[in-house]
Design a protein around this motif. Structure first.
Motif, PDB file in Angstrom:
ATOM      1  N   ARG A  36      30.786  85.959  27.889  1.00  0.00           N
ATOM      2  CA  ARG A  36      29.870  86.961  28.414  1.00  0.00           C
ATOM      3  C   ARG A  36      30.330  88.338  27.935  1.00  0.00           C
ATOM      4  NH1 ARG A  36      27.541  83.002  29.244  1.00  0.00           N
ATOM      5  NH2 ARG A  36      26.805  82.089  31.194  1.00  0.00           N
ATOM      6  N   GLU A  37      29.391  89.123  27.459  1.00  0.00           N
ATOM      7  CA  GLU A  37      29.682  90.500  27.056  1.00  0.00           C
ATOM      8  C   GLU A  37      29.098  91.391  28.140  1.00  0.00           C
ATOM      9  OE1 GLU A  37      30.081  94.020  26.093  1.00  0.00           O
ATOM     10  OE2 GLU A  37      27.985  93.548  25.656  1.00  0.00           O
ATOM     11  N   GLN A  38      29.947  92.160  28.806  1.00  0.00           N
ATOM     12  CA  GLN A  38      29.558  92.801  30.055  1.00  0.00           C
ATOM     13  C   GLN A  38      28.435  93.817  29.908  1.00  0.00           C
ATOM     14  OE1 GLN A  38      30.454  91.751  33.066  1.00  0.00           O
ATOM     15  NE2 GLN A  38      31.424  90.129  31.860  1.00  0.00           N
ATOM     16  N   SER A  39      28.369  94.530  28.783  1.00  0.00           N
ATOM     17  CA  SER A  39      27.299  95.506  28.645  1.00  0.00           C
ATOM     18  C   SER A  39      25.941  94.822  28.513  1.00  0.00           C
ATOM     19  CB  SER A  39      27.550  96.425  27.442  1.00  0.00           C
ATOM     20  OG  SER A  39      27.418  95.725  26.219  1.00  0.00           O
ATOM     21  N   HIS A  40      25.918  93.658  27.848  1.00  0.00           N
ATOM     22  CA  HIS A  40      24.675  92.890  27.760  1.00  0.00           C
ATOM     23  C   HIS A  40      24.299  92.313  29.132  1.00  0.00           C
ATOM     24  CE1 HIS A  40      25.763  92.857  23.413  1.00  0.00           C
ATOM     25  NE2 HIS A  40      24.461  93.007  23.293  1.00  0.00           N
ATOM     26  N   GLU A  41      25.300  91.903  29.887  1.00  0.00           N
ATOM     27  CA  GLU A  41      25.031  91.422  31.242  1.00  0.00           C
ATOM     28  C   GLU A  41      24.458  92.542  32.114  1.00  0.00           C
ATOM     29  OE1 GLU A  41      25.590  88.056  32.504  1.00  0.00           O
ATOM     30  OE2 GLU A  41      25.459  87.934  30.317  1.00  0.00           O
ATOM     31  N   ALA A  42      24.993  93.746  31.920  1.00  0.00           N
ATOM     32  CA  ALA A  42      24.503  94.890  32.685  1.00  0.00           C
ATOM     33  C   ALA A  42      23.061  95.222  32.305  1.00  0.00           C
ATOM     34  CB  ALA A  42      25.403  96.099  32.453  1.00  0.00           C
ATOM     35  N   GLU A  43      22.736  95.084  31.022  1.00  0.00           N
ATOM     36  CA  GLU A  43      21.373  95.366  30.554  1.00  0.00           C
ATOM     37  C   GLU A  43      20.362  94.429  31.199  1.00  0.00           C
ATOM     38  OE1 GLU A  43      21.360  95.063  26.341  1.00  0.00           O
ATOM     39  OE2 GLU A  43      22.192  97.071  26.006  1.00  0.00           O
ATOM     40  N   ILE A  44      20.685  93.143  31.227  1.00  0.00           N
ATOM     41  CA  ILE A  44      19.738  92.183  31.806  1.00  0.00           C
ATOM     42  C   ILE A  44      19.639  92.385  33.311  1.00  0.00           C
ATOM     43  CG2 ILE A  44      21.330  90.232  32.230  1.00  0.00           C
ATOM     44  CD1 ILE A  44      17.850  89.955  30.632  1.00  0.00           C
ATOM     45  N   GLY A  45      20.740  92.788  33.947  1.00  0.00           N
ATOM     46  CA  GLY A  45      20.698  93.050  35.378  1.00  0.00           C
ATOM     47  C   GLY A  45      19.872  94.282  35.720  1.00  0.00           C
ATOM     48  N   ALA A  46      19.915  95.279  34.841  1.00  0.00           N
ATOM     49  CA  ALA A  46      19.153  96.504  35.064  1.00  0.00           C
ATOM     50  C   ALA A  46      17.667  96.322  34.780  1.00  0.00           C
ATOM     51  CB  ALA A  46      19.705  97.623  34.190  1.00  0.00           C
ATOM     52  N   ALA A  47      17.326  95.273  34.046  1.00  0.00           N
ATOM     53  CA  ALA A  47      15.929  95.051  33.659  1.00  0.00           C
ATOM     54  C   ALA A  47      15.075  94.536  34.810  1.00  0.00           C
ATOM     55  CB  ALA A  47      15.862  94.076  32.485  1.00  0.00           C
ATOM     56  N   GLY A  48      15.719  93.989  35.845  1.00  0.00           N
ATOM     57  CA  GLY A  48      14.972  93.459  36.978  1.00  0.00           C
ATOM     58  C   GLY A  48      15.834  92.503  37.786  1.00  0.00           C
ATOM     59  N   ARG A  49      15.198  91.771  38.657  1.00  0.00           N
ATOM     60  CA  ARG A  49      15.923  90.838  39.519  1.00  0.00           C
ATOM     61  C   ARG A  49      15.968  89.468  38.858  1.00  0.00           C
ATOM     62  NH1 ARG A  49      14.743  87.125  43.674  1.00  0.00           N
ATOM     63  NH2 ARG A  49      12.504  87.456  43.373  1.00  0.00           N
ATOM     64  N   ILE A  50      17.177  88.960  38.626  1.00  0.00           N
ATOM     65  CA  ILE A  50      17.342  87.628  38.031  1.00  0.00           C
ATOM     66  C   ILE A  50      16.994  86.577  39.068  1.00  0.00           C
ATOM     67  CG2 ILE A  50      18.974  85.993  37.020  1.00  0.00           C
ATOM     68  CD1 ILE A  50      20.485  88.366  35.850  1.00  0.00           C
ATOM     69  N   THR A  51      15.977  85.787  38.782  1.00  0.00           N
ATOM     70  CA  THR A  51      15.517  84.774  39.727  1.00  0.00           C
ATOM     71  C   THR A  51      16.071  83.383  39.413  1.00  0.00           C
ATOM     72  OG1 THR A  51      13.502  84.412  38.434  1.00  0.00           O
ATOM     73  CG2 THR A  51      13.404  86.046  40.208  1.00  0.00           C
ATOM     74  N   GLU A  52      16.406  83.158  38.132  1.00  0.00           N
ATOM     75  CA  GLU A  52      16.981  81.867  37.727  1.00  0.00           C
ATOM     76  C   GLU A  52      17.974  82.106  36.601  1.00  0.00           C
ATOM     77  OE1 GLU A  52      13.999  78.272  37.961  1.00  0.00           O
ATOM     78  OE2 GLU A  52      12.903  80.003  37.153  1.00  0.00           O
ATOM     79  N   ASP A  53      19.044  81.305  36.580  1.00  0.00           N
ATOM     80  CA  ASP A  53      20.043  81.404  35.535  1.00  0.00           C
ATOM     81  C   ASP A  53      20.418  79.982  35.107  1.00  0.00           C
ATOM     82  OD1 ASP A  53      22.224  81.881  33.870  1.00  0.00           O
ATOM     83  OD2 ASP A  53      22.991  83.520  35.100  1.00  0.00           O
ATOM     84  N   PHE A  54      20.090  79.639  33.862  1.00  0.00           N
ATOM     85  CA  PHE A  54      20.299  78.286  33.373  1.00  0.00           C
ATOM     86  C   PHE A  54      21.553  78.169  32.480  1.00  0.00           C
ATOM     87  CE2 PHE A  54      15.740  78.839  34.046  1.00  0.00           C
ATOM     88  CZ  PHE A  54      15.453  77.755  34.866  1.00  0.00           C
ATOM     89  N   ARG A  55      22.338  79.222  32.381  1.00  0.00           N
ATOM     90  CA  ARG A  55      23.491  79.233  31.503  1.00  0.00           C
ATOM     91  C   ARG A  55      24.687  78.531  32.129  1.00  0.00           C
ATOM     92  NH1 ARG A  55      23.995  85.547  30.738  1.00  0.00           N
ATOM     93  NH2 ARG A  55      23.782  85.333  33.007  1.00  0.00           N
ATOM     94  N   GLN A  56      25.599  78.059  31.285  1.00  0.00           N
ATOM     95  CA  GLN A  56      26.846  77.494  31.806  1.00  0.00           C
ATOM     96  C   GLN A  56      27.652  78.589  32.479  1.00  0.00           C
ATOM     97  OE1 GLN A  56      29.299  75.162  29.247  1.00  0.00           O
ATOM     98  NE2 GLN A  56      27.663  73.784  28.644  1.00  0.00           N
TER      99      GLN A  56
END
Length: 204
Positions: free
Chosen positions: A184-204
């Motif tokens: 996981r790259e934290q800045s990319h994680e922050a970007e997706i978190g800032a884009a809206g509310r994560i309702t599902e996560d299918f990643r390992q």
């Protein structure tokens, strides 16, 4: 290249920090990916790679002249535009995100994407954007298909293409490989978190 049966060896270079320019410069003049290494030649940038392949392999562009012109214009528009879509809907195949709303810039980008998808399908008969065969225009908008799914974007009749391209074996292979990644790259994680509310996560 997978869709057209052009042989190549895939090498993954993880994004381990927000900017990987110095590390990627070891193999890419621009410090970015994708890059194609062909013998002693280095071909960088997605559009540069596409043009290079089109000179050497059939099927990169649609056979029909009108469809080919449309595909070339759509590819260059995707390559140089849609900044609101890129910035507000980060690429992530493993999650589903609910946005609170769209600003004017994103609404404009989504409307244009819908227009392109519907025009390609209606003018050239589908199931691909340039007609009966998968070509460069489908490859360039393939990441958009995942953005449409991730963020539930309304692309009208273009949803038929979105569903069709995501079902492509090369896309399914790409998606499954992404879901299996453990870094996981934290800045990319922050970007997706800032884009809206994560309702599902299918990643390992």
């Amino acid at each position: 290249m997978k869709a057209l049966g052009i042989p190549f060896a895939d090498r993954i270079e993880p994004f381990l920090k927000p900017v990987n320019w110095e590390e990627f410069r070891a193999f890419s003049p621009s410090g970015q990916v994708p890059v194609l290494l062909d013998g002693d030649r280095t071909i960088w940038d997605s559009l540069g790679i596409t043009l290079y392949l089109a000179e050497r392999h059939k099927g990169v562009w649609p056979k029909d002249e009108a469809a080919r012109a449309f595909a070339m214009c759509a590819v260059t528009e995707m390559h140089g535009g849609f900044s609101a879509l890129r910035n507000q809907c980060p690429m992530n195949v493993g999650v589903r995100v609910e946005q609170e709303g769209q600003d004017a810039a994103l609404t404009k980008d989504v409307a244009r994407i819908r227009e392109l998808f519907e025009e390609g399908l209606e003018r050239f008969g589908g199931p691909w954007l340039g007609g009966p065969d998968f070509t460069a225009v489908d490859a360039f908008f393939a990441p958009v298909a995942y953005r449409v799914r991730t963020f539930g974007l309304d692309v009208g009749k273009g949803q038929a293409w979105v569903d069709h391209v995501i079902a492509h074996p090369a896309m399914q292979e790409w998606e499954q490989a992404a879901l299996a990644e453990t870094w996981r790259e934290q800045s990319h994680e922050a970007e997706i978190g800032a884009a809206g509310r994560i309702t599902e996560d299918f990643r390992q």
